[in-house]
Design a protein around this motif. Structure first.
Motif, PDB file in Angstrom:
ATOM      1  N   HIS A  49       0.997   4.932   3.137  1.00  0.00           N
ATOM      2  CA  HIS A  49       0.605   3.621   2.932  1.00  0.00           C
ATOM      3  C   HIS A  49       1.153   3.005   1.879  1.00  0.00           C
ATOM      4  O   HIS A  49       0.751   1.643   1.706  1.00  0.00           O
ATOM      5  CB  HIS A  49      -1.072   3.688   2.673  1.00  0.00           C
ATOM      6  CG  HIS A  49      -1.500   4.342   3.970  1.00  0.00           C
ATOM      7  ND1 HIS A  49      -1.888   3.663   4.997  1.00  0.00           N
ATOM      8  CD2 HIS A  49      -2.308   5.706   4.147  1.00  0.00           C
ATOM      9  CE1 HIS A  49      -2.520   4.611   5.850  1.00  0.00           C
ATOM     10  NE2 HIS A  49      -2.716   5.743   5.330  1.00  0.00           N
ATOM     11  N   LYS A  50       2.245   3.418   1.140  1.00  0.00           N
ATOM     12  CA  LYS A  50       2.673   2.705   0.176  1.00  0.00           C
ATOM     13  C   LYS A  50       4.171   3.011   0.432  1.00  0.00           C
ATOM     14  O   LYS A  50       4.629   3.832   1.177  1.00  0.00           O
ATOM     15  CB  LYS A  50       2.351   3.167  -1.237  1.00  0.00           C
ATOM     16  CG  LYS A  50       1.027   2.947  -1.526  1.00  0.00           C
ATOM     17  CD  LYS A  50       0.370   3.451  -2.861  1.00  0.00           C
ATOM     18  CE  LYS A  50       1.133   2.619  -3.901  1.00  0.00           C
ATOM     19  NZ  LYS A  50       0.676   3.434  -5.189  1.00  0.00           N
ATOM     20  N   ASN A  51       4.967   2.431  -0.588  1.00  0.00           N
ATOM     21  CA  ASN A  51       6.608   2.912  -0.437  1.00  0.00           C
ATOM     22  C   ASN A  51       7.057   4.012  -1.533  1.00  0.00           C
ATOM     23  O   ASN A  51       8.098   4.087  -1.694  1.00  0.00           O
ATOM     24  CB  ASN A  51       7.228   1.683  -0.939  1.00  0.00           C
ATOM     25  CG  ASN A  51       7.332   0.333   0.294  1.00  0.00           C
ATOM     26  OD1 ASN A  51       7.060   0.693   1.411  1.00  0.00           O
ATOM     27  ND2 ASN A  51       7.417  -0.929  -0.015  1.00  0.00           N
ATOM     28  N   ALA A  52       6.135   5.084  -1.346  1.00  0.00           N
ATOM     29  CA  ALA A  52       6.230   6.169  -2.606  1.00  0.00           C
ATOM     30  C   ALA A  52       5.963   7.370  -1.725  1.00  0.00           C
ATOM     31  O   ALA A  52       5.067   8.205  -2.298  1.00  0.00           O
ATOM     32  CB  ALA A  52       5.756   5.837  -3.855  1.00  0.00           C
ATOM     33  N   ARG A  53       6.266   7.414  -0.339  1.00  0.00           N
ATOM     34  CA  ARG A  53       5.359   8.575   0.311  1.00  0.00           C
ATOM     35  C   ARG A  53       5.905   9.891  -0.454  1.00  0.00           C
ATOM     36  O   ARG A  53       5.325  10.976  -0.671  1.00  0.00           O
ATOM     37  CB  ARG A  53       6.342   8.542   1.628  1.00  0.00           C
ATOM     38  CG  ARG A  53       5.891   7.500   2.642  1.00  0.00           C
ATOM     39  CD  ARG A  53       6.449   7.484   3.939  1.00  0.00           C
ATOM     40  NE  ARG A  53       5.571   8.422   4.432  1.00  0.00           N
ATOM     41  CZ  ARG A  53       5.882   8.887   5.976  1.00  0.00           C
ATOM     42  NH1 ARG A  53       6.881   8.316   6.497  1.00  0.00           N
ATOM     43  NH2 ARG A  53       5.479   9.964   6.300  1.00  0.00           N
TER      44      ARG A  53
END
Length: 82
Positions: A49-53
């Motif tokens: 859900h973020k750009n830091a999977r």
């Protein structure tokens, strides 16, 4: 020096006290393990859900390792007392 946003994020430190150490000191061993498990689930849940999977999954592993370390210490303490 490179910041370690997984193991020691600077925004979780006040003075010389890390957030995780403060939590550990105010909770029982059982509560601390539950706290760690809950945070691991949170990071697994929000992965994607973020750009830091990858970072989210790494953070989940860190919390699980803290829970495992604490449980291991408790088991060893119980064996010594038995």
């Amino acid at each position: 020096m490179t910041e370690d946003l997984v193991n020691q994020p600077p925004h979780y430190t006040k003075g010389e006290i890390e957030y995780i150490e403060a939590m550990k000191s105010m909770l029982t061993a059982e509560e601390f393990v539950g706290f760690c498990k809950g945070n691991a689930v949170k990071y697994i849940w929000r992965e994607g859900h973020k750009n830091a999977r990858i970072q989210d999954l790494e953070k989940a592993v860190v919390y699980l390792n803290w829970a495992i370390d604490d449980l291991t210490k408790e088991v060893l303490k119980q064996k010594k007392g038995a």
